[in-house]
Scaffold this motif. Structure first.
Motif, PDB file in Angstrom:
ATOM      1  N   ARG A  84       0.829  -1.189   0.000  1.00 40.83           N
ATOM      2  CA  ARG A  84       0.000   0.000   0.000  1.00 40.83           C
ATOM      3  C   ARG A  84       0.873   1.252   0.000  1.00 40.83           C
ATOM      4  N   GLU A  85       0.498   2.244  -0.795  1.00 46.29           N
ATOM      5  CA  GLU A  85       1.304   3.454  -0.925  1.00 46.29           C
ATOM      6  C   GLU A  85       0.616   4.616  -0.224  1.00 46.29           C
ATOM      7  N   VAL A  86       1.400   5.378   0.506  1.00 47.03           N
ATOM      8  CA  VAL A  86       0.872   6.549   1.181  1.00 47.03           C
ATOM      9  C   VAL A  86       1.858   7.693   1.015  1.00 47.03           C
ATOM     10  N   GLN A  87       1.357   8.826   0.576  1.00 48.42           N
ATOM     11  CA  GLN A  87       2.224   9.982   0.350  1.00 48.42           C
ATOM     12  C   GLN A  87       2.634  10.591   1.680  1.00 48.42           C
ATOM     13  N   PRO A  88       3.906  10.914   1.899  1.00 47.10           N
ATOM     14  CA  PRO A  88       4.338  11.491   3.170  1.00 47.10           C
ATOM     15  C   PRO A  88       3.670  12.835   3.404  1.00 47.10           C
ATOM     16  N   GLY A  89       3.329  13.091   4.664  1.00 46.65           N
ATOM     17  CA  GLY A  89       2.732  14.359   5.005  1.00 46.65           C
ATOM     18  C   GLY A  89       1.238  14.404   4.759  1.00 46.65           C
ATOM     19  N   ARG A  90       0.696  13.430   4.024  1.00 42.99           N
ATOM     20  CA  ARG A  90      -0.744  13.409   3.757  1.00 42.99           C
ATOM     21  C   ARG A  90      -1.297  12.016   4.028  1.00 42.99           C
ATOM     22  N   SER A  91      -0.709  11.332   4.978  1.00 41.09           N
ATOM     23  CA  SER A  91      -1.082   9.948   5.236  1.00 41.09           C
ATOM     24  C   SER A  91      -2.344   9.875   6.076  1.00 41.09           C
ATOM     25  N   ILE A  92      -2.810   8.668   6.271  1.00 38.44           N
ATOM     26  CA  ILE A  92      -4.027   8.477   7.052  1.00 38.44           C
ATOM     27  C   ILE A  92      -3.820   8.893   8.500  1.00 38.44           C
ATOM     28  N   LEU A  93      -2.559   8.952   8.962  1.00 41.75           N
ATOM     29  CA  LEU A  93      -2.316   9.362  10.329  1.00 41.75           C
ATOM     30  C   LEU A  93      -2.723  10.807  10.560  1.00 41.75           C
ATOM     31  N   ARG A  94      -2.728  11.627   9.521  1.00 41.57           N
ATOM     32  CA  ARG A  94      -3.118  13.022   9.654  1.00 41.57           C
ATOM     33  C   ARG A  94      -4.544  13.274   9.187  1.00 41.57           C
ATOM     34  N   GLY A  95      -5.256  12.213   8.943  1.00 42.92           N
ATOM     35  CA  GLY A  95      -6.643  12.353   8.549  1.00 42.92           C
ATOM     36  C   GLY A  95      -6.844  12.662   7.094  1.00 42.92           C
ATOM     37  N   GLY A  96      -5.768  12.743   6.350  1.00 41.63           N
ATOM     38  CA  GLY A  96      -5.884  13.036   4.931  1.00 41.63           C
ATOM     39  C   GLY A  96      -6.167  11.786   4.136  1.00 41.63           C
ATOM     40  N   ARG A  97      -6.381  11.963   2.896  1.00 43.35           N
ATOM     41  CA  ARG A  97      -6.668  10.821   2.030  1.00 43.35           C
ATOM     42  C   ARG A  97      -5.374  10.201   1.548  1.00 43.35           C
ATOM     43  N   ILE A 239      22.157   4.630   7.845  1.00 39.66           N
ATOM     44  CA  ILE A 239      21.380   4.730   9.085  1.00 39.66           C
ATOM     45  C   ILE A 239      20.432   5.925   9.022  1.00 39.66           C
ATOM     46  N   ALA A 240      20.955   7.065   8.602  1.00 42.65           N
ATOM     47  CA  ALA A 240      20.114   8.259   8.499  1.00 42.65           C
ATOM     48  C   ALA A 240      19.002   8.073   7.475  1.00 42.65           C
ATOM     49  N   ARG A 241      19.329   7.422   6.347  1.00 40.83           N
ATOM     50  CA  ARG A 241      18.311   7.233   5.310  1.00 40.83           C
ATOM     51  C   ARG A 241      17.185   6.321   5.790  1.00 40.83           C
ATOM     52  N   VAL A 242      17.518   5.281   6.529  1.00 44.15           N
ATOM     53  CA  VAL A 242      16.495   4.364   7.031  1.00 44.15           C
ATOM     54  C   VAL A 242      15.571   5.083   8.015  1.00 44.15           C
ATOM     55  N   ILE A 243      16.170   5.831   8.927  1.00 50.43           N
ATOM     56  CA  ILE A 243      15.358   6.553   9.915  1.00 50.43           C
ATOM     57  C   ILE A 243      14.485   7.600   9.233  1.00 50.43           C
ATOM     58  N   GLU A 244      15.025   8.276   8.237  1.00 51.91           N
ATOM     59  CA  GLU A 244      14.247   9.270   7.497  1.00 51.91           C
ATOM     60  C   GLU A 244      13.083   8.614   6.756  1.00 51.91           C
ATOM     61  N   ALA A 245      13.309   7.439   6.182  1.00 50.09           N
ATOM     62  CA  ALA A 245      12.237   6.733   5.477  1.00 50.09           C
ATOM     63  C   ALA A 245      11.132   6.328   6.444  1.00 50.09           C
ATOM     64  N   MET A 246      11.504   5.850   7.629  1.00 44.56           N
ATOM     65  CA  MET A 246      10.509   5.473   8.618  1.00 44.56           C
ATOM     66  C   MET A 246       9.695   6.679   9.072  1.00 44.56           C
ATOM     67  N   ALA A 247      10.353   7.826   9.179  1.00 45.84           N
ATOM     68  CA  ALA A 247       9.652   9.045   9.597  1.00 45.84           C
ATOM     69  C   ALA A 247       8.759   9.592   8.486  1.00 45.84           C
ATOM     70  N   ALA A 248       9.202   9.473   7.232  1.00 47.83           N
ATOM     71  CA  ALA A 248       8.448  10.037   6.107  1.00 47.83           C
ATOM     72  C   ALA A 248       7.221   9.216   5.761  1.00 47.83           C
TER      73      ALA A 248
END
Length: 522
Positions: A84-97, A239-248
């Motif tokens: 499943r694909e979710v765009q960062p910053g507009r994910s279901i966690l923020r109530g967006g579509r 390491i930084a890239r993995v953490i950034e991906a998890m956050a994004a």
């Protein structure tokens, strides 16, 4: 009354995670590296013959224009993986579509982008040819891996081709041990990390890249390059890239699974300090424990906890998260306090409560509570307040014959009883005393269990109000058996427990005793 002072080891045994846990969720199979040809349709010859491989300059210019213009290319078809694909910053966690695709945005392309959408026909033909080649690479045709790695390196600006290349690499490295060595030897780790930096907004690419780094860092007997791979991933910025991906992409299950898995193994101690001379003559230093410090500094602890709390029903996220956090907990109290305040205790207790029939996860979660409780009074109180004692006792009752679960649970209870009287009473009320004595009687020859169990009983007996209950549980017989052991450390603890139960003064203020077999969990 006087306080008990014995604590278990601060870092858990390598057995606490075991490679069996990784095998159970993230499968690897041993296959021989078959000999392939030059690449389907002469792709390898095509790559060798080009001075400016497939219009790399034009591709870079197009990527810059896309970045500056903020728009998607006209007519560009994105590769869509199974997840499943979710765009960062507009994910279901923020109530967006939820938005499918690479997160490139929906704004209309700028004039600069429109001008760059048409490549030279020869260049476009080559790009199409490579895309067709990657689509046709079979999972069992591992002889094509060097060619795929070359495509990954040369086609970096082209998101679609690079994503397909990473998908193929991922299929190879998760299944074939030799392929992981080939990727490392040919500099593929650096190319994977570079691709993650270049296309940070592509959920497809980030997913496959996290999976590749997970496989490359995984500690297994058939992965002898593990230590070198961990150092290479860290030096390349992985390491930084993995953490950034998890956050994004917090709502992408695969990124959280494989990102946590990569951090799990990257946090394993890679030995002493090392000094290496690189090909260009550059001296590369790898300091002991540098990966742990880097993960903590970049916010890895918080991301792991968020993943565990978000995907409470995903056993792979829970196992990788618990193991990674076990490895990250050091003797620094500030790291343990920080982890607890981020929700680490709640995550561990929730994992124990959710998966009641998984001994591997129970072992890891108990080990995590053990480490959090060591030497931090604030954490000891918080673990009891959040239901940790109840879950530790439940795990011991359910897995009576599992020595590893009992070792970690008893050690955690031992740490919780050190210098906190309220915790001692809570453990006795929950049945932890009787469960510990039963485990010590059932497994009298396990040195670590005997050490941790005697420490727990000593701490409980230091509370005069509980001493009669400790005696009634059969602790004196356990102490006599331990005093007769051949192992010196167990003998000493058995004798100390005997004296305590015979109403000798409790040595308040004594220094904690750590487990002699304390190691890292992998």
């Amino acid at each position: 009354g006087p306080q008990g002072v014995l604590e278990g080891g601060g870092e858990q045994s390598a057995r606490t995670s075991g490679t069996a846990g990784a095998d159970k969720r993230f499968r690897f199979r041993d296959e021989d590296l078959s000999q392939g040809g030059d690449g389907a349709g002469g792709v390898a010859r095509l790559l060798k013959s080009l001075r400016d491989p497939l219009g790399r300059v034009e591709q870079q210019q197009r990527f810059i224009a896309l970045t500056e213009g903020g728009g998607a290319e006209v007519g560009e078809v994105h590769f869509v993986p199974r997840h499943r694909e979710v765009q960062p910053g507009r994910s279901i966690l923020r109530g967006g579509r939820a938005v499918a695709g690479d997160g490139a945005g929906s704004a209309a392309p700028s004039s600069a982008v429109v001008k760059m959408t048409t490549l030279d026909p020869k260049v476009q033909k080559g790009v199409d040819r490579l895309s067709e080649y990657l689509d046709g690479v079979r999972k069992d045709d591992v002889g094509q891996l060097p060619t795929v790695l070359r495509v990954l390196q040369l086609m970096l600006p082209n998101l679609s081709v690079v994503t397909k290349a990473l998908a193929v690499v991922f299929d190879f490295v998760q299944d074939v041990a030799k392929c992981r060595q080939v990727v490392a030897q040919q500099g593929g780790i650096k190319d994977i990390v570079t691709a993650m930096s270049t296309h940070a907004q592509s959920i497809d690419l980030q997913t496959y890249a996290c999976g590749c780094l997970y496989a490359l860092s995984c500690f297994r007997s058939d992965n002898p390059e593990k230590d070198d791979n961990s150092a290479a991933i860290a030096h390349a910025g992985g390491i930084a890239r993995v953490i950034e991906a998890m956050a994004a992409f917090p709502a992408c299950r695969e990124i959280q699974q494989w990102g946590a898995g990569a951090l799990r193994y990257l946090a394993v101690e890679i030995g002493g300090n090392r000094r290496e001379i690189m090909d260009g003559g550059e001296v590369q230093l790898t300091m002991r424990g540098i990966n742990k410090r880097m993960i903590a500094k970049l916010g890895g602890i918080e991301q792991l906890v968020k993943a565990m709390l978000k995907f409470r029903d995903d056993v792979e996220v829970q196992e990788n998260g618990c193991a990674a956090l076990c490895n990250l907990l050091s003797n620094r109290q500030d790291i343990k306090v920080r982890a607890a305040r981020a929700g680490c205790i709640r995550a561990a207790v929730t994992a124990l409560n959710t998966f009641k029939d998984d001994p591997e996860l129970a072992q890891l979660a108990c080990a995590l509570l053990r480490g959090l409780a060591l030497g931090v009074p604030e954490n000891k109180i918080a673990i009891v307040a959040q239901g940790g004692v109840k879950q530790l006792c439940r795990a011991m009752a359910q897995y009576r014959g599992d020595v590893e679960v009992n070792i970690q649970a008893v050690a955690a209870l031992c740490n919780l009883t050190s210098q906190v009287s309220e915790n001692k009473r809570a453990i006795c009320e929950a049945g932890g005393l009787e469960l510990a004595v039963a485990a010590l009687r059932a497994m009298p020859n396990n040195v670590e269990l005997q050490q941790q169990g005697c420490g727990l009983l000593h701490n409980l007996a230091c509370e005069r109000a509980l001493r009669a209950q400790v005696l009634a549980s059969g602790a004196l017989q356990v102490a006599e058996a331990a005093a007769g052991q051949k192992v010196r450390a167990v003998q000493s603890l058995g004798q100390m427990l005997q004296r305590q139960l015979q109403d000798a003064p409790c040595p308040s203020g004594s220094a904690p005793i750590a487990s002699t077999s304390a190691r890292e969990s992998s």
